[in-house]
Enzyme design. Structure first.
Site, PDB file in Angstrom:
ATOM      1  N   SER A 188      38.942 114.537  31.563  1.00  0.00           N
ATOM      2  CA  SER A 188      38.249 115.710  31.024  1.00  0.00           C
ATOM      3  C   SER A 188      38.500 115.751  29.522  1.00  0.00           C
ATOM      4  O   SER A 188      39.637 115.911  29.076  1.00  0.00           O
ATOM      5  CB  SER A 188      38.802 116.993  31.651  1.00  0.00           C
ATOM      6  OG  SER A 188      38.402 118.102  30.855  1.00  0.00           O
ATOM      7  N   HIS A 228      34.383 113.531  32.369  1.00  0.00           N
ATOM      8  CA  HIS A 228      34.218 114.895  32.910  1.00  0.00           C
ATOM      9  C   HIS A 228      33.977 115.875  31.762  1.00  0.00           C
ATOM     10  O   HIS A 228      34.774 115.951  30.822  1.00  0.00           O
ATOM     11  CB  HIS A 228      35.468 115.275  33.696  1.00  0.00           C
ATOM     12  CG  HIS A 228      35.367 116.590  34.399  1.00  0.00           C
ATOM     13  ND1 HIS A 228      34.700 116.764  35.596  1.00  0.00           N
ATOM     14  CD2 HIS A 228      35.861 117.818  34.090  1.00  0.00           C
ATOM     15  CE1 HIS A 228      34.790 118.014  35.991  1.00  0.00           C
ATOM     16  NE2 HIS A 228      35.491 118.688  35.087  1.00  0.00           N
ATOM     17  N   ASP A 265      33.362 119.753  30.724  1.00  0.00           N
ATOM     18  CA  ASP A 265      33.557 121.141  31.154  1.00  0.00           C
ATOM     19  C   ASP A 265      32.752 122.104  30.292  1.00  0.00           C
ATOM     20  O   ASP A 265      33.010 122.231  29.097  1.00  0.00           O
ATOM     21  CB  ASP A 265      35.040 121.500  31.039  1.00  0.00           C
ATOM     22  CG  ASP A 265      35.873 120.785  32.087  1.00  0.00           C
ATOM     23  OD1 ASP A 265      35.598 120.977  33.287  1.00  0.00           O
ATOM     24  OD2 ASP A 265      36.772 120.008  31.706  1.00  0.00           O
ATOM     25  N   MET A 287      31.798 125.937  29.551  1.00  0.00           N
ATOM     26  CA  MET A 287      32.314 127.297  29.770  1.00  0.00           C
ATOM     27  C   MET A 287      31.542 128.279  28.905  1.00  0.00           C
ATOM     28  O   MET A 287      31.283 127.992  27.732  1.00  0.00           O
ATOM     29  CB  MET A 287      33.790 127.346  29.390  1.00  0.00           C
ATOM     30  CG  MET A 287      34.639 126.334  30.141  1.00  0.00           C
ATOM     31  SD  MET A 287      36.330 126.404  29.579  1.00  0.00           S
ATOM     32  CE  MET A 287      37.073 125.153  30.614  1.00  0.00           C
ATOM     33  N   HIS A 337      30.499 119.721  34.613  1.00  0.00           N
ATOM     34  CA  HIS A 337      31.056 120.798  35.440  1.00  0.00           C
ATOM     35  C   HIS A 337      30.657 122.111  34.780  1.00  0.00           C
ATOM     36  O   HIS A 337      31.242 122.498  33.763  1.00  0.00           O
ATOM     37  CB  HIS A 337      32.585 120.614  35.496  1.00  0.00           C
ATOM     38  CG  HIS A 337      33.313 121.720  36.174  1.00  0.00           C
ATOM     39  ND1 HIS A 337      34.678 121.861  36.063  1.00  0.00           N
ATOM     40  CD2 HIS A 337      32.894 122.722  36.984  1.00  0.00           C
ATOM     41  CE1 HIS A 337      35.064 122.912  36.768  1.00  0.00           C
ATOM     42  NE2 HIS A 337      33.998 123.453  37.324  1.00  0.00           N
ATOM     43  N   MET A 390      30.631 125.804  34.315  1.00  0.00           N
ATOM     44  CA  MET A 390      31.326 127.063  34.615  1.00  0.00           C
ATOM     45  C   MET A 390      30.558 128.152  33.886  1.00  0.00           C
ATOM     46  O   MET A 390      31.062 128.773  32.935  1.00  0.00           O
ATOM     47  CB  MET A 390      32.788 126.978  34.144  1.00  0.00           C
ATOM     48  CG  MET A 390      33.616 126.030  34.995  1.00  0.00           C
ATOM     49  SD  MET A 390      35.158 125.534  34.213  1.00  0.00           S
ATOM     50  CE  MET A 390      34.603 124.075  33.334  1.00  0.00           C
ATOM     51  N   MET A 429      38.546 123.102  42.783  1.00  0.00           N
ATOM     52  CA  MET A 429      39.370 123.554  41.664  1.00  0.00           C
ATOM     53  C   MET A 429      40.792 123.787  42.146  1.00  0.00           C
ATOM     54  O   MET A 429      41.023 124.561  43.082  1.00  0.00           O
ATOM     55  CB  MET A 429      38.815 124.862  41.073  1.00  0.00           C
ATOM     56  CG  MET A 429      37.495 124.734  40.340  1.00  0.00           C
ATOM     57  SD  MET A 429      37.432 123.418  39.101  1.00  0.00           S
ATOM     58  CE  MET A 429      38.766 123.900  38.001  1.00  0.00           C
ATOM     59  N   ASP A 485      40.189 119.006  40.525  1.00  0.00           N
ATOM     60  CA  ASP A 485      40.188 119.309  39.093  1.00  0.00           C
ATOM     61  C   ASP A 485      41.180 120.426  38.781  1.00  0.00           C
ATOM     62  O   ASP A 485      41.025 121.545  39.275  1.00  0.00           O
ATOM     63  CB  ASP A 485      38.758 119.735  38.712  1.00  0.00           C
ATOM     64  CG  ASP A 485      38.587 120.024  37.227  1.00  0.00           C
ATOM     65  OD1 ASP A 485      39.529 119.798  36.449  1.00  0.00           O
ATOM     66  OD2 ASP A 485      37.485 120.476  36.852  1.00  0.00           O
TER      67      ASP A 485
END
Ligand code: DX5
Ligand code: ZN
Length: 233
Positions: free
Chosen positions: A15, A40, A42, A44, A73, A75, A144, A180
């Site tokens: 990540s 990966h 992320d 957010m 991913h 979020m 998660m 993760d």
């Protein structure tokens, strides 16, 4: 691991949340060269999770440095309005959270319609059964093992039981079980034994800050998982 399961390929997915943002392209190239299978990413939004990271324009800029799978991913809530932008930015996997909205099935259909692999992520408080009625629409489940939003948090051991439940629920289907949060060489073995085949790791990969250390760190996670899978290291 039970012999009734054919193991999915072992995957290490650094990540880049834990990388040096001042040299993001170089960091992606460095983990690519150091044995990463997927990258990966992320995303957010400061709403679904209490932090803000980066979005599709950053990923588009990171496409030239690597040919590795971009494992996004999300979020974010809502997620549907942004799926096409992540697909166009070069993301290969698009994972949405089961808790991000009322229409998980619709979001997964939308990801598949964009020609991308569809994933569902489950927060620590969400049961494995959340994916029971969307199994035909998913390519991966992202468990998660921390509350999403930040890197560097402690692994929540209850994730092990959830991984085992999901492996049983998805047996015989081409679905990756990805974990993760707080993942490293210390817990990759038990996670692999429970049935996880894809390991996201931020802090445990990027510690040391050099390509040499990334190589060592990725190899340590891979070796721990391989041992638990009964594969020669
Ligand atoms: C947390 C993110 C993770 C994070 C993992 O919300 O989804 O991917 O980067 O970081 P570590 O491996 O440091 O727990
Ligand atoms: Zn993540």
């Amino acid at each position: 691991m039970s012999s009734s399961f054919t193991p999915r390929p072992l995957v290490i997915a650094p990540s880049i949340l834990a990388s040096d943002f001042a040299k993001l392209g170089e960091e992606v190239r460095a983990v690519d060269d150091s044995g990463a299978d997927w990258i990966h990413l992320d995303v957010m939004d400061g709403h679904f999770v209490p932090n803000i990271s980066y979005g599709p324009d950053v990923f588009k800029a990171l496409r030239p440095p690597t040919r590795k799978i971009f494992d996004a991913h999300l979020m974010i809530a809502p997620c549907d309005p942004y799926l096409e932008a992540f697909a166009k930015a070069g993301c290969d996997h698009i994972t949405v959270h089961a808790e991000a909205g009322p229409h998980l099935h619709r979001s997964l259909q939308a990801v598949r319609a964009l020609g991308k692999k569809a994933g569902v992520s489950l927060n620590p408080g969400t049961p494995a059964s959340a994916i029971e009625y969307v199994l035909d629409l998913i390519d991966l489940v992202l468990v998660m093992s921390v509350n999403p939003g930040f890197g560097g948090q402690a692994f929540i051991p209850a994730a092990l039981g959830k991984v085992a439940d999901l492996r049983a629920m998805t047996a015989g289907r081409p679905i990756d079980i990805e974990v993760d949060g707080g993942v490293g060489a210390d817990n990759a073995g038990p996670l692999a034994a429970a049935g996880a085949n894809a390991f996201v790791a931020g802090s445990s990969v990027f510690k040391g800050g050099t390509k040499q250390s990334y190589q060592t760190n990725i190899a340590a996670i891979r070796n721990a998982a391989m041992l638990a899978r009964g594969e020669a290291v």
